[in-house]
Design a protein around this motif. Structure first.
Motif, PDB file in Angstrom:
ATOM      1  N   GLN A   1       0.960  -1.063   0.403  1.00 57.28           N
ATOM      2  CA  GLN A   1       0.095   0.280   0.305  1.00 57.28           C
ATOM      3  C   GLN A   1       0.872   1.445   0.278  1.00 57.28           C
ATOM      4  O   GLN A   1       0.318   2.080  -0.731  1.00 57.28           O
ATOM      5  N   VAL A   2       1.903   1.380   0.562  1.00 53.28           N
ATOM      6  CA  VAL A   2       2.891   2.226   0.992  1.00 53.28           C
ATOM      7  C   VAL A   2       3.010   2.896  -0.671  1.00 53.28           C
ATOM      8  O   VAL A   2       3.115   3.636  -1.280  1.00 53.28           O
ATOM      9  N   LEU A   3       3.245   1.494  -1.104  1.00 53.99           N
ATOM     10  CA  LEU A   3       4.227   1.623  -2.765  1.00 53.99           C
ATOM     11  C   LEU A   3       2.843   1.543  -3.735  1.00 53.99           C
ATOM     12  O   LEU A   3       3.192   2.106  -4.874  1.00 53.99           O
ATOM     13  N   ARG A   4       1.676   1.503  -3.497  1.00 48.88           N
ATOM     14  CA  ARG A   4       0.473   1.797  -4.215  1.00 48.88           C
ATOM     15  C   ARG A   4       0.395   0.709  -5.321  1.00 48.88           C
ATOM     16  O   ARG A   4       0.524   1.040  -6.815  1.00 48.88           O
ATOM     17  N   ILE A   5       0.767  -0.715  -4.672  1.00 46.74           N
ATOM     18  CA  ILE A   5       1.087  -1.937  -5.748  1.00 46.74           C
ATOM     19  C   ILE A   5       0.312  -2.472  -5.669  1.00 46.74           C
ATOM     20  O   ILE A   5       0.035  -3.196  -4.276  1.00 46.74           O
ATOM     21  N   SER A   6       0.538  -3.510  -5.923  1.00 44.50           N
ATOM     22  CA  SER A   6      -0.216  -4.811  -5.617  1.00 44.50           C
ATOM     23  C   SER A   6       0.604  -5.922  -5.053  1.00 44.50           C
ATOM     24  O   SER A   6       2.280  -5.892  -5.670  1.00 44.50           O
ATOM     25  N   SER A   7       0.118  -6.810  -4.327  1.00 43.61           N
ATOM     26  CA  SER A   7       1.208  -7.740  -3.797  1.00 43.61           C
ATOM     27  C   SER A   7       1.891  -9.136  -5.056  1.00 43.61           C
ATOM     28  O   SER A   7       2.546 -10.239  -4.600  1.00 43.61           O
TER      29      SER A   7
ATOM     30  N   VAL B   1       8.495   4.739   2.396  1.00 41.90           N
ATOM     31  CA  VAL B   1       8.485   4.435   0.937  1.00 41.90           C
ATOM     32  C   VAL B   1      10.091   4.236   0.890  1.00 41.90           C
ATOM     33  O   VAL B   1       9.802   2.910  -0.090  1.00 41.90           O
ATOM     34  N   ASN B   2      10.793   4.960   1.106  1.00 41.26           N
ATOM     35  CA  ASN B   2      11.960   4.028   1.846  1.00 41.26           C
ATOM     36  C   ASN B   2      11.770   2.377   2.552  1.00 41.26           C
ATOM     37  O   ASN B   2      12.637   1.412   1.540  1.00 41.26           O
TER      38      ASN B   2
ATOM     39  N   SER C   1       9.351   7.839  -4.716  1.00 43.36           N
ATOM     40  CA  SER C   1       9.874   8.531  -3.642  1.00 43.36           C
ATOM     41  C   SER C   1      10.142  10.127  -4.112  1.00 43.36           C
ATOM     42  O   SER C   1      10.192  10.910  -3.176  1.00 43.36           O
ATOM     43  N   LEU C   2       9.604  10.638  -5.505  1.00 44.55           N
ATOM     44  CA  LEU C   2       9.732  12.282  -6.118  1.00 44.55           C
ATOM     45  C   LEU C   2       8.377  12.388  -4.980  1.00 44.55           C
ATOM     46  O   LEU C   2       8.366  13.968  -4.770  1.00 44.55           O
ATOM     47  N   LEU C   3       7.013  12.000  -5.316  1.00 48.71           N
ATOM     48  CA  LEU C   3       6.323  12.530  -4.486  1.00 48.71           C
ATOM     49  C   LEU C   3       6.286  12.595  -2.727  1.00 48.71           C
ATOM     50  O   LEU C   3       5.504  13.227  -2.141  1.00 48.71           O
ATOM     51  N   THR C   4       6.473  12.072  -2.258  1.00 47.03           N
ATOM     52  CA  THR C   4       7.221  11.979  -0.377  1.00 47.03           C
ATOM     53  C   THR C   4       8.330  12.929  -0.055  1.00 47.03           C
ATOM     54  O   THR C   4       8.754  13.083   1.045  1.00 47.03           O
TER      55      THR C   4
ATOM     56  N   HIS D   1      10.717  -0.272  -0.172  1.00 54.63           N
ATOM     57  CA  HIS D   1      11.481  -0.370  -1.482  1.00 54.63           C
ATOM     58  C   HIS D   1      12.403  -1.678  -0.651  1.00 54.63           C
ATOM     59  O   HIS D   1      12.612  -2.519  -1.123  1.00 54.63           O
ATOM     60  N   ARG D   2      13.127  -1.033   0.607  1.00 57.14           N
ATOM     61  CA  ARG D   2      14.068  -2.254   1.150  1.00 57.14           C
ATOM     62  C   ARG D   2      13.244  -3.362   0.973  1.00 57.14           C
ATOM     63  O   ARG D   2      14.092  -4.544   1.218  1.00 57.14           O
ATOM     64  N   ILE D   3      12.119  -3.515   1.858  1.00 61.31           N
ATOM     65  CA  ILE D   3      11.705  -4.632   2.210  1.00 61.31           C
ATOM     66  C   ILE D   3      11.339  -5.525   0.707  1.00 61.31           C
ATOM     67  O   ILE D   3      11.734  -6.725   0.240  1.00 61.31           O
TER      68      ILE D   3
END
Length: 71
Positions: free
Chosen positions: A12-18, A54-55, A33-36, A58-60
């Motif tokens: 949800q943080v990245l606004r993508i599906s699993s 967001v970071n 990243s650009l938006l936040t 992405h790391r996970i």
């Protein structure tokens, strides 16, 4: 009384599906990243927290082992 850690849904943080691919994860990370980014959105605690989330997402999600453990 100790507080319970809050579950963060990294998808949800990245606004993508699993079921997102590595390329989709990378693209979503770049977009979010650009938006936040505090340098673009203002260096407030809220913006900093959003960028950190967001970071962390992405790391996970970009590390196959961490993603497998998370899923």
């Amino acid at each position: 009384m100790a507080s319970t850690p809050k579950f963060v849904n990294h998808y949800q943080v990245l606004r993508i599906s699993s079921t997102a691919t590595e390329a989709e994860i990378k693209k979503a990370f770049h977009k979010q990243s650009l938006l936040t980014h505090p340098d673009k959105m203002g260096n407030t605690p809220k913006n900093h927290a959003a960028f950190c989330a967001v970071n962390e997402a992405h790391r996970i999600l970009s590390d196959p082992k961490l993603k497998r453990d998370y899923d």
